[in-house]
Motif scaffolding. Structure first.
Motif, PDB file in Angstrom:
ATOM      1  N   LYS A  48      -6.186  -5.957  -4.663  1.00  0.00           N
ATOM      2  CA  LYS A  48      -5.073  -5.357  -5.390  1.00  0.00           C
ATOM      3  C   LYS A  48      -4.273  -4.465  -4.450  1.00  0.00           C
ATOM      4  CE  LYS A  48      -5.870  -3.885  -9.571  1.00  0.00           C
ATOM      5  NZ  LYS A  48      -6.413  -3.101 -10.702  1.00  0.00           N
ATOM      6  N   LYS A  49      -3.060  -4.142  -4.842  1.00  0.00           N
ATOM      7  CA  LYS A  49      -2.292  -3.144  -4.100  1.00  0.00           C
ATOM      8  C   LYS A  49      -3.048  -1.818  -4.148  1.00  0.00           C
ATOM      9  CE  LYS A  49       1.444  -4.022  -6.588  1.00  0.00           C
ATOM     10  NZ  LYS A  49       2.850  -3.972  -7.083  1.00  0.00           N
ATOM     11  N   THR A  50      -2.901  -1.006  -3.119  1.00  0.00           N
ATOM     12  CA  THR A  50      -3.687   0.234  -3.065  1.00  0.00           C
ATOM     13  C   THR A  50      -2.792   1.466  -3.015  1.00  0.00           C
ATOM     14  OG1 THR A  50      -3.853   0.415  -0.649  1.00  0.00           O
ATOM     15  CG2 THR A  50      -5.465  -0.990  -1.745  1.00  0.00           C
ATOM     16  N   PHE A  51      -3.233   2.493  -3.733  1.00  0.00           N
ATOM     17  CA  PHE A  51      -2.652   3.835  -3.636  1.00  0.00           C
ATOM     18  C   PHE A  51      -3.774   4.767  -3.206  1.00  0.00           C
ATOM     19  CE2 PHE A  51      -2.024   8.064  -5.489  1.00  0.00           C
ATOM     20  CZ  PHE A  51      -0.796   8.412  -4.935  1.00  0.00           C
ATOM     21  N   LYS A  52      -3.631   5.379  -2.045  1.00  0.00           N
ATOM     22  CA  LYS A  52      -4.688   6.216  -1.481  1.00  0.00           C
ATOM     23  C   LYS A  52      -4.182   7.629  -1.236  1.00  0.00           C
ATOM     24  CE  LYS A  52      -6.581   2.242   1.109  1.00  0.00           C
ATOM     25  NZ  LYS A  52      -7.952   2.080   0.611  1.00  0.00           N
TER      26      LYS A  52
ATOM     27  N   ILE B 133      -9.974   4.601 -13.392  1.00  0.00           N
ATOM     28  CA  ILE B 133      -8.701   5.077 -12.843  1.00  0.00           C
ATOM     29  C   ILE B 133      -8.850   5.384 -11.361  1.00  0.00           C
ATOM     30  CG2 ILE B 133      -6.933   6.869 -12.999  1.00  0.00           C
ATOM     31  CD1 ILE B 133      -7.577   7.093 -15.965  1.00  0.00           C
ATOM     32  N   ILE B 134      -9.764   6.286 -11.013  1.00  0.00           N
ATOM     33  CA  ILE B 134     -10.042   6.569  -9.601  1.00  0.00           C
ATOM     34  C   ILE B 134     -11.192   5.656  -9.198  1.00  0.00           C
ATOM     35  CG2 ILE B 134     -10.694   8.336  -7.923  1.00  0.00           C
ATOM     36  CD1 ILE B 134      -9.563  10.424  -9.823  1.00  0.00           C
ATOM     37  N   SER B 135     -10.867   4.578  -8.534  1.00  0.00           N
ATOM     38  CA  SER B 135     -11.835   3.491  -8.358  1.00  0.00           C
ATOM     39  C   SER B 135     -13.011   3.860  -7.463  1.00  0.00           C
ATOM     40  CB  SER B 135     -11.134   2.253  -7.792  1.00  0.00           C
ATOM     41  OG  SER B 135     -10.624   2.519  -6.492  1.00  0.00           O
ATOM     42  N   ASN B 136     -12.831   4.828  -6.564  1.00  0.00           N
ATOM     43  CA  ASN B 136     -13.935   5.184  -5.658  1.00  0.00           C
ATOM     44  C   ASN B 136     -14.727   6.383  -6.151  1.00  0.00           C
ATOM     45  OD1 ASN B 136     -11.634   6.842  -5.015  1.00  0.00           O
ATOM     46  ND2 ASN B 136     -12.705   7.485  -3.158  1.00  0.00           N
ATOM     47  N   LYS B 137     -14.471   6.834  -7.390  1.00  0.00           N
ATOM     48  CA  LYS B 137     -15.271   7.903  -7.983  1.00  0.00           C
ATOM     49  C   LYS B 137     -16.538   7.289  -8.566  1.00  0.00           C
ATOM     50  CE  LYS B 137     -15.303  11.439 -11.586  1.00  0.00           C
ATOM     51  NZ  LYS B 137     -14.688  11.908 -12.838  1.00  0.00           N
ATOM     52  N   VAL B 138     -17.674   7.700  -8.059  1.00  0.00           N
ATOM     53  CA  VAL B 138     -18.962   7.153  -8.495  1.00  0.00           C
ATOM     54  C   VAL B 138     -19.624   8.174  -9.407  1.00  0.00           C
ATOM     55  CG1 VAL B 138     -21.198   6.252  -7.775  1.00  0.00           C
ATOM     56  CG2 VAL B 138     -19.174   5.870  -6.345  1.00  0.00           C
ATOM     57  N   ASN B 139     -19.807   7.822 -10.672  1.00  0.00           N
ATOM     58  CA  ASN B 139     -20.336   8.756 -11.656  1.00  0.00           C
ATOM     59  C   ASN B 139     -21.863   8.744 -11.679  1.00  0.00           C
ATOM     60  OD1 ASN B 139     -17.866   9.736 -12.536  1.00  0.00           O
ATOM     61  ND2 ASN B 139     -17.615   8.090 -14.006  1.00  0.00           N
ATOM     62  N   LYS B 140     -22.431   9.205 -10.607  1.00  0.00           N
ATOM     63  CA  LYS B 140     -23.877   9.412 -10.577  1.00  0.00           C
ATOM     64  C   LYS B 140     -24.184  10.441  -9.503  1.00  0.00           C
ATOM     65  CE  LYS B 140     -25.110   5.629  -7.394  1.00  0.00           C
ATOM     66  NZ  LYS B 140     -25.916   4.410  -7.232  1.00  0.00           N
TER      67      LYS B 140
ATOM     68  N   ASN C 171       0.841  -1.190   0.000  1.00  0.00           N
ATOM     69  CA  ASN C 171       0.000   0.000   0.000  1.00  0.00           C
ATOM     70  C   ASN C 171       0.882   1.247   0.000  1.00  0.00           C
ATOM     71  OD1 ASN C 171      -2.675  -1.468   0.819  1.00  0.00           O
ATOM     72  ND2 ASN C 171      -1.186  -2.068   2.388  1.00  0.00           N
ATOM     73  N   ILE C 172       0.410   2.289  -0.684  1.00  0.00           N
ATOM     74  CA  ILE C 172       1.029   3.619  -0.608  1.00  0.00           C
ATOM     75  C   ILE C 172      -0.075   4.593  -0.228  1.00  0.00           C
ATOM     76  CG2 ILE C 172       2.261   5.451  -1.826  1.00  0.00           C
ATOM     77  CD1 ILE C 172       3.302   3.326  -3.765  1.00  0.00           C
ATOM     78  N   VAL C 173       0.116   5.295   0.888  1.00  0.00           N
ATOM     79  CA  VAL C 173      -0.900   6.221   1.382  1.00  0.00           C
ATOM     80  C   VAL C 173      -0.285   7.600   1.536  1.00  0.00           C
ATOM     81  CG1 VAL C 173      -2.556   6.730   3.210  1.00  0.00           C
ATOM     82  CG2 VAL C 173      -2.027   4.351   2.651  1.00  0.00           C
TER      83      VAL C 173
ATOM     84  N   VAL D  68      -6.272   2.824  -7.469  1.00  0.00           N
ATOM     85  CA  VAL D  68      -6.152   4.231  -7.098  1.00  0.00           C
ATOM     86  C   VAL D  68      -7.438   4.693  -6.414  1.00  0.00           C
ATOM     87  CG1 VAL D  68      -5.884   6.586  -7.963  1.00  0.00           C
ATOM     88  CG2 VAL D  68      -4.545   4.714  -8.974  1.00  0.00           C
ATOM     89  N   GLU D  69      -7.288   5.280  -5.237  1.00  0.00           N
ATOM     90  CA  GLU D  69      -8.439   5.810  -4.506  1.00  0.00           C
ATOM     91  C   GLU D  69      -8.117   7.232  -4.059  1.00  0.00           C
ATOM     92  OE1 GLU D  69      -9.370   3.169  -1.259  1.00  0.00           O
ATOM     93  OE2 GLU D  69      -8.855   1.421  -2.491  1.00  0.00           O
ATOM     94  N   TRP D  70      -9.026   8.142  -4.344  1.00  0.00           N
ATOM     95  CA  TRP D  70      -8.882   9.539  -3.923  1.00  0.00           C
ATOM     96  C   TRP D  70      -9.924   9.858  -2.863  1.00  0.00           C
ATOM     97  CZ3 TRP D  70      -7.903  13.723  -8.238  1.00  0.00           C
ATOM     98  CH2 TRP D  70      -6.669  13.482  -8.842  1.00  0.00           C
TER      99      TRP D  70
END
Length: 692
Positions: free
Chosen positions: A358-362, A278-285, A174-176, A261-263
């Motif tokens: 998966k490995k995480t980048f936050k 790309i930004i996995s926690n971006k919800v397009n709604k 992980n990279i935070v 990738v999580e922002w």
């Protein structure tokens, strides 16, 4: 106050709100109908003198509120965590109150208006005129702002950042990056000296105490910290964010190395040209909220209206931190917003899990030690009298400790989940607080172990070294150039920091107006070691019309753009206090001169000089015309100078330059440019200039 004011406020600030107008429109409608019915019934049930008195009260309040909201609100801070110095504004409040009293007394003291029929005619004409203006204003705002094509991508393309997995980690790697807003490097140095227990808590970290930043404001620093790309002058903030993200090599490399990738950051910093691939926690709604939340949003909107329209001595009741809008969501969805107390409680309640496939980048953006100070060192909101009675410095120290204790608790739970060793933790800031060029930077690489925190005084630059450091760590290589670990203490190095100034245009769109590039070869903490390396200004004006003699060029508004080009003078910044301010050591104006067979007399009105012995040199087409040192700071004065006929007629475009060789950082409450103590380089506020 019930329907026009909230809709006007919403439309004027539409890009700052995450929710659509339809969420608050039902409440606005209900409030308007109820208020109308109540006023109508009171009027209906009274008669004679009582009805006339009541009608006059309603009328004068209507007029007072309208005048207050549109003409008497200069000099107040925006509701964006800015400090409002109420104690220094008593004189302003007294004048404001006198104006209200004068307006209120008019229909009661003027003899003709004591007659009900004459008053009804008078009030109907005035009210009808104001309502007509409001209707036209609202129509224009809704048609040309709310439905403007330039806004559709931003407003109608709704999205949010789901925070469900913020503490879900990978067993592999992980990279935070935890960004603690405004946490200056010297603050961490002081905390380590006064609280040596942190040296043990953060024993596996390396603290780079000689770090320079990217820029001096969050929205100007974060695009670079998140991408490695530098924003450009003359483009909007959203254009810059999208371009930085598109051109960044960081995210392709992270994806190639199997990182998810999580922002967790401000929505204003999220690119609109990407999706959740790309930004996995971006919800397009669109973020849905329940009825209770819609009422809360409407209530907050009415508080903003109260701050704008109420008289001076009532404004403090309605002042809110507009971050409160971001906290209103339904229970079904966890949308991220910056609230360190909420983040801390979420960590305590849910802990850290290790279920990511998966490995995480936050990226986690936190409030840090940004004003207003409301947290104690235990990461709790503190409304106690003892906290409120602390000095601002003491409250800030509490927030600094809260930021460190939040990190300490996160480390504790990472160890409990068995993922601490395989996690790289980058704890940094977007900029400093007092010295905004010196942010905190502290890193623990995966599997790194020390007996005590390492203090590294190497000359490190967030602008140049931050993204290469992440890329090298993520790829487990040195393929991406020198990083923070490749510089040594005592090494000589020139480092740059950008002073980007942002502005808002007539549609409230944020764009980057200019940049004063600062540099240092010394210690990052030494504010006196920085000097101006370069200056760049956006060219937002176009010369379309020939200048007419006698026409006043006003620097305090945008009415003359087709007649003049300016550089180095803030023209379109959001609040009036900033307009006309010179930034840096140079400024210029350019006009199309009408040919003449006489010398031209110029009259420059200066609204304010900032420093004692402020020198000004004025030239035209390279020829010096005027030089003087203004002995002391003063308000509103005139500078006259002559432009010889041959210089005036020498070219199709005449460029007049202003040099301020001893302009310096200046900090006072006069201007709302006062975000920091040491970075605003200014000499004068120009009010207007004209030529005869």
């Amino acid at each position: 106050m019930c329907i026009f004011a909230p809709m006007e406020f919403y439309c004027l600030n539409i890009l700052d709100f995450w929710f659509p107008l339809k969420y608050v429109l039902p409440v606005i409608t209900i409030v308007s109908v109820i208020s109308f019915i109540v006023l109508f019934l009171i009027m209906y049930k009274t008669n004679g003198k009582k009805r006339l008195i009541f009608a006059k009260i309603v009328f004068v309040l209507f007029i007072c509120l309208y005048i207050q909201g549109n003409f008497l609100n200069t000099g107040y801070s925006q509701m964006n965590t800015a400090v409002v110095e109420w104690s220094s504004m008593v004189k302003k409040g007294i004048i404001n109150t006198i104006i209200w009293i004068f307006i209120i007394l008019i229909p009661f003291l003027i003899k003709p208006l004591k007659d009900e029929r004459k008053f009804n005619k008078f009030s109907s004409i005035i009210s009808g005129f104001v309502i007509l203006i409001e209707c036209i204003t609202l129509f224009v705002l809704i048609i040309f702002v709310y439905y403007d094509g330039n806004y559709r991508e931003t407003v109608n393309k709704a999205y949010y950042l789901d925070e469900t997995n913020i503490f879900n980690m990978s067993k592999e790697e992980n990279i935070v990056f935890i960004m603690s807003d405004s946490l200056e490097g010297e603050f961490l140095t002081k905390a380590l000296e006064e609280h040596p227990e942190y040296k043990e808590i953060f024993s596996d970290f390396t603290f780079f105490d000689n770090t320079t930043g990217c820029s001096v404001l969050t929205y100007m620093s974060m695009p670079t910290l998140l991408t490695g790309e530098v924003i450009e002058v003359g483009k909007t903030l959203q254009e810059n964010i999208n371009n930085c993200f598109s051109n960044s090599m960081l995210y392709p490399v992270l994806l190639e190395n199997d990182f998810e990738v999580e922002w967790y950051t401000s929505l204003a910093l999220v690119p609109t040209n990407t999706d959740n691939q790309i930004i996995s926690n971006k919800v397009n709604k669109e973020l849905q909220v329940d009825g209770k939340s819609k009422i809360k949003l409407s209530t907050l909107l009415y508080e903003c209206v109260g701050y704008k329209y109420m008289p001076h001595f009532l404004k403090s009741i309605f002042y809110i931190n507009t971050d409160e809008f971001n906290k209103v969501t339904s229970n079904e969805v966890k949308s991220y917003f910056m609230d360190d107390v909420e983040l801390y409680n979420f960590l305590i309640e849910n802990g850290v899990t290790n279920n990511s496939s998966k490995k995480t980048f936050k990226v986690i953006e936190t409030y840090g030690c940004h004003y207003p100070f409301t947290m104690n060192e235990n990461v709790k909101e503190d409304n106690s009298d003892s906290y409120k009675n602390m000095s601002l410095e003491e409250q800030q120290n509490q927030e600094i400790l809260a930021s460190l204790n939040l990190l300490a608790k996160y480390i504790e739970y990472l160890k409990k989940a068995g993922v601490y060793d395989n996690t790289t933790i980058i704890f940094g800031a977007d900029h400093g607080f007092e010295n905004r060029y010196n942010p905190t930077l502290m890193i623990k690489k995966k599997d790194e172990k020390h007996d005590e925190i390492v203090i590294n005084n190497a000359p490190v630059s967030m602008l140049e070294d931050f993204i290469p450091t992440i890329l090298n760590i993520a790829s487990n290589s040195k393929d991406y150039g020198k990083d923070v670990y490749d510089y040594v203490e005592g090494e000589s190095r020139q480092r740059k920091v950008n002073n980007f100034y942002f502005a808002r245009d007539e549609k409230n769109v944020v764009y980057v107006e200019s940049n004063i590039v600062m540099t240092t070869e010394g210690q990052a903490k030494d504010i006196n070691s920085y000097y101006i390396l370069d200056e760049e200004f956006s060219k937002v004006d176009t010369l379309e019309k020939e200048y007419k003699f006698g026409k006043k060029i006003n620097f305090l508004n945008n009415s003359n753009e087709k007649y003049v080009k300016t550089e180095g003078i803030l023209r379109r910044i959001g609040d009036n206090a900033g307009r006309g301010t010179t930034i840096g050591h140079k400024a210029s104006i350019e006009i199309k001169p009408k040919k003449t067979n006489k010398d031209v007399e110029a009259s420059l009105i200066v609204k304010r000089s900032y420093l004692d012995n402020q020198k000004i040199v004025i030239s035209a087409n390279g020829e010096k015309l005027y030089e003087k040192t203004i002995d002391e700071t003063k308000d509103r004065f005139r500078i006259r100078f002559t432009i010889p006929e041959e210089i005036w007629n020498s070219s199709d475009n005449l460029k007049i330059t202003f040099d301020f060789p001893n302009a310096a950082p200046y900090d006072d409450e006069y201007s709302n440019l006062r975000w920091g103590n040491d970075w605003v380089i200014r000499a004068f506020i120009f009010e207007s200039i004209k030529f005869n």
